[in-house]
Design a protein around this motif. Structure first.
Motif, PDB file in Angstrom:
ATOM      1  N   SER A 114       0.915  -1.437  -0.018  1.00  0.00           N
ATOM      2  CA  SER A 114       0.135  -0.240  -0.289  1.00  0.00           C
ATOM      3  C   SER A 114       1.022   0.986  -0.090  1.00  0.00           C
ATOM      4  CB  SER A 114      -0.862  -0.114   1.312  1.00  0.00           C
ATOM      5  OG  SER A 114      -1.567  -0.946   1.005  1.00  0.00           O
TER       6      SER A 114
ATOM      7  N   THR B 204     -11.529  -2.529   4.003  1.00  0.00           N
ATOM      8  CA  THR B 204     -10.446  -1.080   3.048  1.00  0.00           C
ATOM      9  C   THR B 204      -9.772  -0.309   4.652  1.00  0.00           C
ATOM     10  OG1 THR B 204     -12.000   1.193   3.299  1.00  0.00           O
ATOM     11  CG2 THR B 204     -11.405  -0.295   1.341  1.00  0.00           C
TER      12      THR B 204
ATOM     13  N   ASP C  45      -5.943  -6.119   0.605  1.00  0.00           N
ATOM     14  CA  ASP C  45      -4.740  -5.593   0.396  1.00  0.00           C
ATOM     15  C   ASP C  45      -4.870  -5.599  -1.066  1.00  0.00           C
ATOM     16  OD1 ASP C  45      -2.283  -5.824  -0.975  1.00  0.00           O
ATOM     17  OD2 ASP C  45      -2.076  -7.726  -0.462  1.00  0.00           O
TER      18      ASP C  45
ATOM     19  N   THR D 114      -7.236   2.082  -3.433  1.00  0.00           N
ATOM     20  CA  THR D 114      -6.083   2.388  -3.471  1.00  0.00           C
ATOM     21  C   THR D 114      -6.168   4.008  -2.075  1.00  0.00           C
ATOM     22  OG1 THR D 114      -4.855   3.647  -4.080  1.00  0.00           O
ATOM     23  CG2 THR D 114      -4.066   1.355  -4.283  1.00  0.00           C
TER      24      THR D 114
END
Length: 921
Positions: A738, A765, A834, A919
């Motif tokens: 990340s 998340t 992930d 992300t």
């Protein structure tokens, strides 16, 4: 040391003339004491002592040299009194008793345990009738400092007996007796034994203790002869149980002792005088001709089965003998099991005699003469509240030796529930430790015994020591004795101490050996601490340096020394190493096992920084051989000046730590030191990856910071060596990925395998997880205290039934509690997704999908995330919802048909793509 002072001492020695006139001129020792004080002030006691010792080599009667060397030796805690003995001899031969007394007092000011000075003072006081009080005080000091001094203890005992101070007389007679046994002086033993039989005949446990020691060190037959004196007291007092036990002991030593055989029959006749069959059972037992213990066993079995006695049967349990008719017993086993008849022969084989105070009898009859209750409820209440009585009752019920497991079996579940036992047991253990009538069984460290008389703390620890069979727990008991300031002149302590000196004596007798065990080293360290006289007396045969030089691996030795809260073996070992001539090299050698910041500080502060830096450099060059040391340096020292000066690259340090993790996982796979390897993995991960943090964990670990601060090639390498450790926590890898994606959104990782099964837990998340953790923190620290305050304020306003504010506040408090509980349950299940594992090959967490509605022909767009991120109105649906579950793991082009709440859906999957903003969630 100033040369002027040295020259003045040499001059005085050279000018000294040894004549009677010279000695006559000595009226005090002030001038000689000035030399000692000056040497001490100038810090040159060793040098001045060496000068005096050299002078004595050719002028053995030099008073100056004898005094200065002797007193300086005392100051150094030397146990060699040779020069002082010579000096005392010179003074006494020349009638200088006052100087002798003054000299002894000076010695005792420096060392109040100096036995030579104390004995010499006693000799002086004997000649001085005005020193009566001083002599007895000095005798007591001598007995205290010398655990083998028997004669002085006897003299003190006689003195206090004459003064009619019985307590002190008993104390010193006991010491004298045990010490005479220790030095094997049987004539003196017999003399003191006879005195004590008259003074303390009721202290049977003491006589048993001494008897065992006499049997072991002098003669078993003589110990039996002495016990006959004690037996006569108990026979005269009609204390038959104790008298019989003494006779059994004597017979165990000499089964053919006709006197004891006759006496035991007399005791049985007297004890069971009212028994209807006592004469018959004695006759049938055959005490005069059979094996005496077979005779005793038969008699005691038969005599136990008399009317009114309790018995136990494995099936019918506790019963009461109602009648004895010839050889037939009538036994009542209660309402449940009824009345049974049984022959005496069968009873002997099938039944266990029980005393009226046996715990089984008490539980079965709920009556006790000593318990103070007459109903079951009172009995249960007594057991719950009076732990000491309960413990004594149970322990005595099983031959006066019982462990906690057996005690529990007697109480749970018949009297106490499992939950009640937990609290009861905790309180009971405190009673066992604090009540001086309880002691450890000398033959089994897990079992407890009960005494009618109080057990002294010394004897309690002595019994623990005897019961304990392992070496290092015995060290702990010995040091517990010392740390509790108990009587170290006690013969019980001497027995424990001698267990460790025995190791050293064996070493001395065997001569040099390369096999220096941790037990031998520990024995040396313990003996040096508690019995320095032994070490001093055997310094040529056993000393630390000699032992240390024979150790093959000092690190292993250090690690093998097991410490407890009462012991300091490791610290003592290091202290002794620090006294070696090459202590620096040895400290460096041992350090990887010690890992002490204090040791590093000593080495650096004393000018040995280079050696420490070389060790650190060597460690990071060889991570396989120094893994614990590398972890220590990185954790404790990386900001220290001496460490930063080495300039070991941080990349090298981090890679070494990662390699240690990989090495540890391989060892675990091979089942090698799994516990230790798991520990080092956890410690390193916590140190460089910030594992274990519950909040504020954004992946900003030491490792991530360095990795992201490097060029792309280095960053890739740093990530790869972590990713290559298959067993490493996926969360650590996910956090690193990340962080890499934050800096390089287009960074390509190795293609992740498609997952066809839903992970355990609830995928979330990272951003949502942080939000939920913050919410939990606010609910705990802000909302709950606030609403509790509102409830309290509303409660103060009056009648709660009519108090609307209170009712509303309580309802809000209840709702908040349920919400918090639900949130905590979800947090416990949460698993961070992930983003680098997202795949467009199937519908999965983190994908954007386009569906063609077969009924309307319209296209519908959705993003698949978790329950926390779900916003159906904006097209974000949970993979755990009924709709999402029907979409998951299907591929592009598949036709789907499913029904939810009686509504039928038909779709074709037109597109699957990874969400580009994933992300950021």
């Amino acid at each position: 040391m100033s040369e002027e002072f040295k020259e003045s001492v040499l001059k005085k020695l050279q000018e000294e003339q040894w004549t009677r006139t010279t000695i006559t001129n000595y009226t005090n020792l002030e001038e000689l004491e000035k030399i000692v004080q000056e040497a001490k002030e100038q810090g040159c006691t060793d040098e001045i002592k060496a000068i005096c010792d050299e002078h004595l080599s050719h002028s053995k009667d030099s008073i100056i040299a004898l005094y200065v060397s002797g007193i300086l030796g005392v100051k150094k805690s030397s146990l060699d009194n040779t020069v002082l003995q010579t000096l005392v001899g010179i003074f006494l031969n020349n009638h200088k008793e006052a100087l002798v007394e003054s000299l002894c007092k000076t010695i005792l000011e420096e060392d109040d345990t100096n036995a030579f000075a104390l004995r010499t003072l006693i000799s002086c006081y004997r000649e001085n009738k005005d020193a009566d009080n001083k002599i007895w005080e000095t005798y007591e000091k001598l007995v205290k400092v010398d655990s083998e001094e028997a004669e002085a203890a006897k003299i003190l005992a006689d003195h206090y007996k004459e003064l009619k101070n019985d307590e002190l007389a008993k104390e010193f007679y006991k010491k004298a007796l045990l010490r005479y046994v220790y030095i094997k002086n049987y004539i003196a033993v017999k003399d003191v034994w006879e005195i004590l039989v008259k003074l303390i005949p009721e202290d049977i446990d003491f006589f048993y203790l001494v008897q065992r020691k006499i049997a072991k060190t002098i003669s078993a037959d003589k110990s039996a002869t002495l016990m006959k004196d004690v037996y006569n007291y108990y026979k005269d007092k009609a204390k038959w149980d104790t008298a019989i036990e003494i006779l059994k002991l004597i017979l165990s030593i000499d089964p053919k002792d006709n006197w004891s055989r006759k006496e035991i029959t007399t005791c049985y006749e007297s004890k069971y005088k009212g028994h209807s069959h006592v004469e018959e059972y004695i006759r049938d037992a055959g005490f005069s001709y059979r094996n005496v213990f077979d005779a005793i066993s038969d008699f005691e079995k038969h005599i136990a089965f008399d009317e009114g006695h309790f018995v136990f049967h494995n099936t019918w349990h506790v019963g009461l003998i109602r009648k004895v008719e010839n050889d037939m017993l009538v036994i009542n086993f209660g309402k449940k099991n009824g009345i049974h008849k049984m022959s005496l022969k069968m009873a002997v084989d099938a039944l266990i005699p029980l005393s009226n105070e046996h715990i089984w009898v008490i539980k079965a009859t709920t009556k006790s003469k000593d318990g103070g209750f007459s109903t079951k409820a009172e009995m249960v209440d007594k057991i719950k509240k009076d732990k000491a009585w309960t413990l004594k009752t149970i322990i005595r019920s099983f031959n006066n030796s019982c462990d906690i497991k057996k005690i529990k079996a007697e109480l749970v579940p018949s009297i106490l529930t499992a939950s009640e036992w937990t609290a009861w047991n905790s309180a009971a253990k405190k009673v066992l430790e604090s009540d001086s009538t309880f002691g450890v069984n000398p033959n089994n460290s897990n079992e407890w015994t009960v005494r009618d008389r109080e057990i002294t703390p010394e004897e309690k620890l002595s019994n623990e020591f005897k019961a304990q069979k392992q070496f290092f727990p015995r060290v702990d008991i010995l040091m517990k004795f010392c740390n509790n300031d108990l009587d170290k002149t006690s013969e019980l302590f001497v027995d424990m101490r001698d267990y460790f000196t025995g190791y050293l004596k064996s070493y001395i007798n065997m001569g040099d050996t390369k096999d220096i065990s941790e037990q031998l080293m520990a024995s040396y360290l313990i003996t040096r601490r508690v019995y320095p006289q032994f070490i001093e007396q055997n310094a040529d045969s056993v000393n630390f340096e000699k032992l240390y030089r024979q150790i093959e691996d000092p690190r292993k030795m250090y690690t093998s020394l097991k410490d407890t809260k009462n012991t300091s073996l490791k610290a003592d070992f290091l202290k002794n190493v620090g006294e070696l001539s090459d202590w620096v090299q040895q400290y460096i050698r041992i350090f990887p096992a010690v890992l002490s910041k204090d040791m590093l500080t000593i080495l650096v502060n004393k000018g040995h920084k280079d050696e420490v830096q070389k060790l650190a450099q060597t460690a990071f060059d060889d991570f396989k051989g120094y893994r614990d040391l590398i972890y220590f340096f990185f954790d404790e020292c990386r900001t220290d000046e001496w460490f930063t000066e080495i300039n070991i690259p941080l990349q090298k340090q981090l890679i070494a730590l990662v390699n240690i993790i990989s090495q540890a996982y391989k060892a675990i796979d091979n089942h090698v030191d799994s516990t230790e390897n798991k520990k080092i993995i956890a410690n390193i991960c916590k140190l460089i990856f910030n594992t274990g943090k519950k909040k504020d964990d954004d992946g900003s670990s030491i490792y991530a910071q360095y990795m992201l601060g490097s060029d792309k090639e280095t960053m890739t390498h740093m990530y790869t060596i972590v990713d290559d450790i298959a067993e490493l926590d996926d969360l650590i890898k996910a956090q690193l990925r990340s962080r890499i994606l934050e800096k390089y959104p287009d960074f390509k990782f190795h293609k992740a395998e498609e997952k066809t099964t839903t992970p355990k837990g609830m995928l979330v998340t990272k951003r949502k997880l942080d939000e939920k953790r913050a919410l939990e923190e606010r609910m705990n620290s802000v909302d709950l205290p606030k609403i509790a305050k509102e409830v309290a304020e509303a409660k103060e306003k009056g009648d709660l039934k009519e108090n609307a504010e209170y009712i509303a506040a309580k309802e809000a408090q209840h709702k908040l509690g349920l919400d918090l509980k639900r949130l905590q349950e979800e947090l416990a299940r949460a698993v961070i997704f992930d983003p680098t594992t997202a795949t467009a090959s199937i519908v999965s967490f983190g994908t954007d999908i386009v569906l063609e509605n077969k009924d309307t022909g319209a296209e519908e767009k959705y993003t698949i995330l978790g329950p926390w991120e779900s916003e159906p109105e904006n097209g974000i649906i949970s993979y755990m919802s009924p709709f999402g579950m029907n979409l998951m793991e299907h591929k592009l082009g598949e036709t789907l048909s499913f029904t939810i709440n009686e509504h039928k859906y038909q779709y074709v999957i037109k597109n699957i793509a990874i969400n580009t903003a994933l992300t950021k969630f």
